[in-house]
Design a protein around this motif. Structure first.
Motif, PDB file in Angstrom:
ATOM      1  N   UNK A 296       0.826  -1.203   0.000  1.00  0.00           N
ATOM      2  CA  UNK A 296       0.000   0.000   0.000  1.00  0.00           C
ATOM      3  C   UNK A 296       0.862   1.256   0.000  1.00  0.00           C
ATOM      4  N   UNK A 297       2.108   1.139   0.420  1.00  0.00           N
ATOM      5  CA  UNK A 297       3.012   2.299   0.427  1.00  0.00           C
ATOM      6  C   UNK A 297       3.289   2.818  -0.981  1.00  0.00           C
ATOM      7  N   UNK A 298       3.052   1.992  -1.991  1.00  0.00           N
ATOM      8  CA  UNK A 298       3.282   2.439  -3.366  1.00  0.00           C
ATOM      9  C   UNK A 298       2.247   3.465  -3.817  1.00  0.00           C
ATOM     10  N   UNK A 299       1.222   3.666  -3.001  1.00  0.00           N
ATOM     11  CA  UNK A 299       0.243   4.717  -3.308  1.00  0.00           C
ATOM     12  C   UNK A 299       0.742   6.094  -2.877  1.00  0.00           C
ATOM     13  N   UNK A 300       1.767   6.138  -2.042  1.00  0.00           N
ATOM     14  CA  UNK A 300       2.204   7.406  -1.468  1.00  0.00           C
ATOM     15  C   UNK A 300       2.689   8.428  -2.502  1.00  0.00           C
ATOM     16  N   UNK A 301       3.462   8.041  -3.535  1.00  0.00           N
ATOM     17  CA  UNK A 301       3.894   9.071  -4.487  1.00  0.00           C
ATOM     18  C   UNK A 301       2.730   9.797  -5.152  1.00  0.00           C
ATOM     19  N   UNK A 302       1.721   9.052  -5.579  1.00  0.00           N
ATOM     20  CA  UNK A 302       0.565   9.687  -6.223  1.00  0.00           C
ATOM     21  C   UNK A 302      -0.192  10.563  -5.239  1.00  0.00           C
ATOM     22  N   UNK A 303      -0.428  10.041  -4.030  1.00  0.00           N
ATOM     23  CA  UNK A 303      -1.141  10.837  -3.036  1.00  0.00           C
ATOM     24  C   UNK A 303      -0.342  12.088  -2.664  1.00  0.00           C
ATOM     25  N   UNK A 304       0.971  11.981  -2.590  1.00  0.00           N
ATOM     26  CA  UNK A 304       1.806  13.118  -2.182  1.00  0.00           C
ATOM     27  C   UNK A 304       1.712  14.260  -3.188  1.00  0.00           C
ATOM     28  N   UNK A 305       1.894  13.964  -4.484  1.00  0.00           N
ATOM     29  CA  UNK A 305       1.849  15.074  -5.442  1.00  0.00           C
ATOM     30  C   UNK A 305       0.453  15.660  -5.561  1.00  0.00           C
ATOM     31  N   UNK A 306      -0.566  14.816  -5.428  1.00  0.00           N
ATOM     32  CA  UNK A 306      -1.932  15.341  -5.523  1.00  0.00           C
ATOM     33  C   UNK A 306      -2.263  16.255  -4.346  1.00  0.00           C
ATOM     34  N   UNK A 307      -1.944  15.820  -3.142  1.00  0.00           N
ATOM     35  CA  UNK A 307      -2.282  16.609  -1.963  1.00  0.00           C
ATOM     36  C   UNK A 307      -1.372  17.828  -1.805  1.00  0.00           C
ATOM     37  N   UNK A 308      -0.160  17.766  -2.350  1.00  0.00           N
ATOM     38  CA  UNK A 308       0.743  18.909  -2.298  1.00  0.00           C
ATOM     39  C   UNK A 308       0.329  19.992  -3.285  1.00  0.00           C
ATOM     40  N   UNK A 309      -0.366  19.596  -4.326  1.00  0.00           N
ATOM     41  CA  UNK A 309      -0.780  20.539  -5.358  1.00  0.00           C
ATOM     42  C   UNK A 309      -1.760  21.562  -4.800  1.00  0.00           C
ATOM     43  N   UNK A 310      -1.800  22.720  -5.441  1.00  0.00           N
ATOM     44  CA  UNK A 310      -2.751  23.762  -5.067  1.00  0.00           C
ATOM     45  C   UNK A 310      -4.035  23.691  -5.876  1.00  0.00           C
ATOM     46  N   UNK A 315      -7.651  16.828  -5.228  1.00  0.00           N
ATOM     47  CA  UNK A 315      -7.788  16.364  -3.852  1.00  0.00           C
ATOM     48  C   UNK A 315      -8.923  15.368  -3.647  1.00  0.00           C
ATOM     49  N   UNK A 316      -9.927  15.395  -4.503  1.00  0.00           N
ATOM     50  CA  UNK A 316     -11.157  14.660  -4.244  1.00  0.00           C
ATOM     51  C   UNK A 316     -11.285  13.365  -5.014  1.00  0.00           C
ATOM     52  N   UNK A 317     -12.533  12.946  -5.207  1.00  0.00           N
ATOM     53  CA  UNK A 317     -12.844  11.649  -5.799  1.00  0.00           C
ATOM     54  C   UNK A 317     -13.199  11.744  -7.282  1.00  0.00           C
ATOM     55  N   UNK A 318     -13.326  12.938  -7.806  1.00  0.00           N
ATOM     56  CA  UNK A 318     -13.785  13.084  -9.178  1.00  0.00           C
ATOM     57  C   UNK A 318     -12.660  12.842 -10.186  1.00  0.00           C
ATOM     58  N   UNK A 319     -13.088  12.733 -11.423  1.00  0.00           N
ATOM     59  CA  UNK A 319     -12.186  12.614 -12.563  1.00  0.00           C
ATOM     60  C   UNK A 319     -11.364  11.320 -12.500  1.00  0.00           C
ATOM     61  N   UNK A 320     -10.205  11.336 -13.136  1.00  0.00           N
ATOM     62  CA  UNK A 320      -9.450  10.109 -13.376  1.00  0.00           C
ATOM     63  C   UNK A 320      -8.240   9.947 -12.449  1.00  0.00           C
TER      64      UNK A 320
END
Length: 472
Positions: A296-310, A315-320
């Motif tokens: 599950x740690x392999x999800x961290x890179x994607x989550x990090x750049x998404x949540x760091x973004x402005x 941040x949410x559940x929509x789109x792709x």
């Protein structure tokens, strides 16, 4: 001769609990046959949803039209220019996705946006096979198939299929097969599936580096180090050299905007609460047992750049954006179940997974299958109006109408084209005030000024309007 001294080393833990049946027996056939059947069913569902939305004028120029222009350019042996992004805009200066060129031969045979939508459905459905196959292997054929159903219905995959086409569709099966092999400790195969991810999008080299680190920490130091270095170096090359070379402003726009934002790092990563809601939604279909697997740690890179973004859309559940996370959490879920010794708990966890997926279904895109072939009141009118536009013409089109023409014309985005200095011969818009299909507020406000830009109304049907430059 003295008896050998027993080894004091601890035995390597097995990655899953269920014994592997010999090839060719009933269990082995179920492990391969059921995932393929499930993938075929989900392909039919995904393709029906995407194709029907396009035929009912519910696809958009942003993003289906943009990606079709890129694939069309590859099919014609040109650089991937998208007029919808701007006249002469090379998409490699926006995102790095040369893997789109693999669709060019198919588009050459079938030059239509339906080719992209069908390919996306096939790619995402393909990922069902390794996820279900591993789940069957770590549990039972019945429970593993149930996990495959929950995965195919997962909100991340549905959100991707329900919103046009995106290059991320290629990453979903690549990650699924990579993760399956990581779970089975097939390190070389896992690395082979991970390497092409750098050709899908510029954020995925981070995930490749994470795969390399996982392999390294699992004991395969040379291979892990090589994959880790490959991910880091390719990511730096793409973001700092390749994309800026094609970008009209000479930099990677998304990194540039993110680096300008300030604030406490922890606050920025976890607030607003929408981000925490995304984490809960991500883990809930696995009964939160995915947290028991290191995968599950392999999800961290994607989550990090998404949540760091402005950008709030990330941040949410929509789109792709969450599609690539679904294989990670579900493979982690399957691996975690294989390490549980209480069969009753395994069955309960799978029941929770399926229940969560079914309860969410009325709120997700696949619910629209019940109305997939319900005719749109504007389709006939739009077809009649668009038939006036000749092939190869330059057209400024509203968002919902743009992908209806990108296969045969040069399409620009309305109303941005009014301010760009580019003056296409035609404008295709929809005016809800005159009975047209719903549009976007930024389009509606610009309709009254069209005549001032030198255009005259040529034809109108049910609020679908086609304008032409007055001097033509």
């Amino acid at each position: 001769m003295p008896s050998p001294v027993p080894s004091l080393a601890r035995p390597r833990p097995r990655p899953f609990a269920t014994p592997v049946p010999p090839p060719g027996d009933d269990a082995s056939r179920r492990r391969t046959g059921r995932p393929r059947l499930l993938a075929a069913l989900f392909f039919a569902a995904y393709a029906t949803l995407s194709v029907s939305k396009h035929l009912r004028l519910r696809s958009t120029g942003y993003d289906l039209g943009i990606f079709e222009q890129a694939v069309r350019a590859y099919a014609e042996l040109r650089v991937p220019v998208s007029e919808l992004k701007g006249a002469g805009y090379n998409l490699l200066g926006d995102h790095f996705h040369p893997i789109l060129a693999t669709l060019a031969p198919f588009y050459r045979l079938f030059p239509t946006p339906l080719t992209l939508l069908t390919a996306q459905a096939a790619l995402i459905a393909l990922s069902v096979i390794p996820v279900t196959r591993l789940a069957i292997r770590t549990t039972t054929p019945r429970l593993g198939t149930a996990i495959g159903i929950a995965y195919g219905l997962s909100w991340g995959l549905q959100s991707a299929v329900g919103f046009d086409f995106h290059e991320i569709a290629f990453a979903v099966p690549l990650l699924a097969f990579c993760l399956e092999n990581l779970a089975l400790r097939r390190w070389r195969a896992a690395a082979a599936w991970a390497l092409p991810l750098v050709l899908v999008k510029e954020d995925l080299p981070l995930t490749v580096a994470a795969v390399g680190l996982y392999i390294l920490l699992s004991g395969r130091r040379r291979l892990g180090t090589a994959v880790l270095a490959y991910g880091i170096l390719s990511g730096l090359l793409i973001v700092l050299v390749v994309i800026p070379a094609f970008n009209p402003d000479g930099h990677y726009a998304y990194l540039h905007s993110a680096s300008e934002a300030a604030g406490n790092p922890l606050t920025r990563l976890f607030l607003p609460p929408q981000k925490l809601g995304t984490l809960v939604a991500l883990l809930a279909p696995t009964a939160f047992l995915a947290l028991r697997s290191p995968l599950v740690l392999l999800a961290l890179p994607t989550l990090a750049w998404r949540f760091w973004s402005t950008t709030p859309a990330y941040w949410g559940l929509e789109y792709h954006y969450s599609a690539v996370l679904m294989p990670v959490v579900f493979v982690a879920f399957a691996q975690a179940l294989g390490r549980l010794h209480r069969r009753r708990l395994v069955g309960l966890a799978v029941a929770v997974s399926v229940t969560v997926s079914l309860l969410a279904l009325p709120f997700l895109p696949l619910r629209e299958l019940t109305a997939a072939w319900r005719p749109s009141p504007w389709v006939g009118a739009a077809r009649e109006v668009m038939s006036v536009v000749p092939d190869g013409a330059h057209v400024g089109a509203a968002n919902f109408l743009a992908p209806q023409l990108t296969a045969r014309a040069h399409v620009y985005q309305f109303p941005e084209v009014l301010d760009s200095g580019t003056k296409p011969e035609w404008l295709l818009i929809s005016d809800p005030a005159r009975g047209g299909l719903p549009d976007f507020p930024w389009e509606r406000s610009r309709v009254p000024e069209i005549p001032a830009h030198g255009y005259r109304l040529v034809v109108e049907r049910s609020g679908i309007q086609l304008y032409r430059l007055a001097d033509r």
